[in-house]
Design an enzyme around this catalytic site. Structure first.
Site, PDB file in Angstrom:
ATOM      1  N   GLU A  81      51.309  40.955  28.919  1.00 52.49           N
ATOM      2  CA  GLU A  81      50.988  42.658  27.810  1.00 52.49           C
ATOM      3  C   GLU A  81      52.104  42.673  26.865  1.00 52.49           C
ATOM      4  O   GLU A  81      53.129  41.903  27.015  1.00 52.49           O
ATOM      5  CB  GLU A  81      51.707  43.978  29.261  1.00 52.49           C
ATOM      6  N   ARG A  91      49.149  58.254  38.281  1.00 48.97           N
ATOM      7  CA  ARG A  91      47.357  58.391  38.953  1.00 48.97           C
ATOM      8  C   ARG A  91      47.388  58.764  40.310  1.00 48.97           C
ATOM      9  O   ARG A  91      46.794  59.817  40.613  1.00 48.97           O
ATOM     10  CB  ARG A  91      46.935  57.283  38.244  1.00 48.97           C
ATOM     11  N   CYS A 144      53.999  49.630  37.269  1.00 51.13           N
ATOM     12  CA  CYS A 144      54.388  48.438  36.386  1.00 51.13           C
ATOM     13  C   CYS A 144      54.777  48.596  35.394  1.00 51.13           C
ATOM     14  O   CYS A 144      55.534  47.770  34.295  1.00 51.13           O
ATOM     15  CB  CYS A 144      52.848  47.880  36.230  1.00 51.13           C
ATOM     16  N   HIS A 168      50.066  40.999  33.961  1.00 47.46           N
ATOM     17  CA  HIS A 168      48.888  41.830  35.633  1.00 47.46           C
ATOM     18  C   HIS A 168      48.019  40.770  35.586  1.00 47.46           C
ATOM     19  O   HIS A 168      47.516  40.360  34.293  1.00 47.46           O
ATOM     20  CB  HIS A 168      48.321  42.775  34.195  1.00 47.46           C
TER      21      HIS A 168
END
Ligand code: PCA
Length: 212
Positions: A81, A91, A144, A168
């Site tokens: 990332e 979410r 994360c 990830h």
């Protein structure tokens, strides 16, 4: 000189029984790379608590580098990332049932932090090892990203002495077989890719003018 690389992997979440990030972290635990020893720890998928556990592990090992790992369902490659953003916008609920919407990770913190890991060299090393890899420009807005932002905020407060970042990883084949319609990567391939990525980090460390 600091000689530990702390690799943290998240516990399973969202109804899963495994998290490839933690499986991979366990495989890397105790391995040596150019004079640096990998030490691995599990982190809860819980807002706030994951950062407390991370701080405890940093206190325990005094690592030169902190590499955090998480699962990103739907991704086909291992993805270092680039940037962590100052928002918690979940979410789904985290493993403690928390579901913040549009809240900051750190009130009055900067909008974002860059990874301080050599993400391009890490991707190159993984591709050279025959493992699919790509830079990602978003770690999402779930736990994360929360961990990644909190990590970089803490490292910045220290003066950016240690290096830190987040990767990830895709689902494992056994997860994809259960869910259906998901790309996946075998654990051995994932570990081989992460070994190459850590090799790129230690190569950059040995070339650095100031080492953490
Ligand atoms: N992945 C989630 C949280 C834990 C994990 O492994 C994420 O991408 O935010």
């Amino acid at each position: 000189m600091r000689s530990a690389i702390l690799v943290v992997g998240f516990e399973p979440f969202d109804g899963e029984a495994i998290n490839p990030a933690l499986e991979a972290a366990r495989k890397l635990d105790g391995r040596w790379f150019d004079g640096y020893e990998v030490v691995a720890r599990a982190l809860p998928v819980v807002r706030g608590a994951c950062l407390e556990r991370l701080a405890a592990a940093i206190g325990e090992f005094d690592p030169a580098v902190i590499l955090a790992l998480g699962q990103a369902a739907g991704r086909m490659e291992i993805t270092p990332e680039r940037v962590a953003i100052n928002v918690d916008d979940y979410r789904i609920a985290d493993n403690a049932g928390g579901r913040p919407v549009d809240e900051p990770v750190v009130g009055a913190g900067p909008v974002a932090y860059w990874s301080t890991l050599p993400i391009k060299a890490m991707v190159r090393a993984m591709l050279d090892a025959g493992v699919p890899a790509k830079v990602s420009n978003s770690a999402g807005t779930f736990v994360c990203n929360h961990l990644f932002y909190g990590l970089m905020h803490a490292l910045a407060a220290e003066g950016d002495i240690r290096w830190g970042g987040f990767i990830h990883v895709p689902c494992l084949p056994e997860q994809a077989a259960r869910i259906g319609g998901q790309p996946s990567m075998a654990l051995e391939t994932m570990v081989r890719g992460l070994e190459a990525a850590i090799g790129a980090i230690t190569a950059a460390l040995s070339a650095a003018v100031i080492t953490p």
